[in-house]
Design a protein around this motif. Sequence first.
Motif, PDB file in Angstrom:
ATOM      1  N   UNK A  39      -9.011 -42.079 -84.699  1.00  0.00           N
ATOM      2  CA  UNK A  39      -7.797 -41.064 -85.583  1.00  0.00           C
ATOM      3  C   UNK A  39      -7.215 -40.655 -84.740  1.00  0.00           C
ATOM      4  N   UNK A  40      -7.924 -39.401 -84.605  1.00  0.00           N
ATOM      5  CA  UNK A  40      -7.296 -38.273 -83.643  1.00  0.00           C
ATOM      6  C   UNK A  40      -6.886 -38.606 -82.135  1.00  0.00           C
ATOM      7  N   UNK A  41      -7.044 -39.989 -81.676  1.00  0.00           N
ATOM      8  CA  UNK A  41      -7.590 -40.811 -79.677  1.00  0.00           C
ATOM      9  C   UNK A  41      -5.809 -41.173 -80.366  1.00  0.00           C
ATOM     10  N   UNK A  42      -5.856 -41.891 -81.384  1.00  0.00           N
ATOM     11  CA  UNK A  42      -5.230 -42.821 -81.124  1.00  0.00           C
ATOM     12  C   UNK A  42      -3.370 -42.187 -82.033  1.00  0.00           C
ATOM     13  N   UNK A  43      -3.579 -41.059 -83.075  1.00  0.00           N
ATOM     14  CA  UNK A  43      -2.329 -40.490 -84.044  1.00  0.00           C
ATOM     15  C   UNK A  43      -2.034 -39.782 -82.361  1.00  0.00           C
ATOM     16  N   UNK A  44      -2.914 -39.035 -81.617  1.00  0.00           N
ATOM     17  CA  UNK A  44      -2.311 -38.000 -80.660  1.00  0.00           C
ATOM     18  C   UNK A  44      -2.448 -37.143 -81.214  1.00  0.00           C
ATOM     19  N   UNK A  45      -3.269 -36.567 -82.464  1.00  0.00           N
ATOM     20  CA  UNK A  45      -3.488 -35.058 -82.886  1.00  0.00           C
ATOM     21  C   UNK A  45      -4.837 -34.554 -82.926  1.00  0.00           C
TER      22      UNK A  45
END
Length: 396
Positions: A39-45
């Motif tokens: 999720x962090x990689x895809x949402x860039x957070x």
Amino acid sequence: MHTVRPAAWRRSALVAALMLAAFTFNTTENIPVGLLSLMADDLKVSLTAVGTLVTGYGLTVAAVSLPIVHTTRSVPRRHLMAGLLGLLVIASWVTALGSVSYGLLLAARVATALAQAAFWAVMGPVAVGLFPPERRGRVIGLLSVGGSLATVLGVPAGTWLGVRTDWQTPFAVLGALALVSLVAVAVLLPTSRPQDNPAAYGAAPDRRRFLTVLATTALSVTGVYAGFTYIAAFLDDVSGFGEDAVSAVLFAFGAACLVGVTVTGPLLDRYPRATLVVPVTTQAVALIGLYAGGGSQVATVLLLMLLGASVGPVFMATQSQVLLTAPGRTETALAANSAAFNVGVAAGALLGGALLPLVEVRATVLVGGLLTVGALAILTWPRSQVAAIAAEPQTQ
């Protein structure tokens, strides 16, 4: 007044639908834990931002449980439950949108948390009101099995699916499961005024006993999460488990939790005192035992399984006791217990985090064990008060 209850098959189908809903809500709450990196990689957070989707969820449930239950106390339960499950369906499928942003995801999580806050408060009275009083503990036990399956099956399976497809797919599946529950509840649950539910009020109202149970929930949960939030670090630094073994150890914990609630559920009606006092005691033993024997991998696994077999029954037994001792409407009392639980989760995690820079991770389980001992002291003193809990009338 004689209460007309739905046919046996209808009651069984409703309990199954509510078990599925409990499974879906609990899995939805915790599934980001297994998908943090994706999720962090895809949402860039950052990972911390994704972690906030879990901690913020719990804090939202704690903050809004009582207000939202008070606001909806006059809404017919069939309409309310269908609306809450409908909100879960929509929020899950919004989350599953390929173009979802972090802001939209956060909004969907808040909406789901609002639905869960009300759902957990009204689910118990709705389900147990379908059955005679002497079977209510067993019904609470079944609902708890549904919730516990989220830890053993839902989160691991959702993580497996997300890794092999994408992180949105598990949310799409959870939305479909919620839709099944929604249809069953909308079709099978009778429409009646909430106050006419046979379980709308405590069977043996007692404010002091109710507050004792509430304090037990808050302290015992704080104790668990003071240590368990950082259990991965404990397994690595103290017990010497490698990263590959941690998931297997945690699976053993979850499986023991499922066994604990499955075994305890049928005993809630016959042994109301023991089904709360015993798991609080074994929880304290497990946490303090981890501090003393955490250097042994065998002892660590066994003690974590004892902890797992304790934490599920503790909350299940407090829910059953709240239904008995609620000084007013049971859904309000259950909302208070849910809030106490979620406050305990947040307080325990914060306490453990505050301790880590000051002491080694081993000390977090000791502090958790001592807090659980405090919960046990509140529960068992004075003895005359606890004896009264065991002496409630049984309907034959």
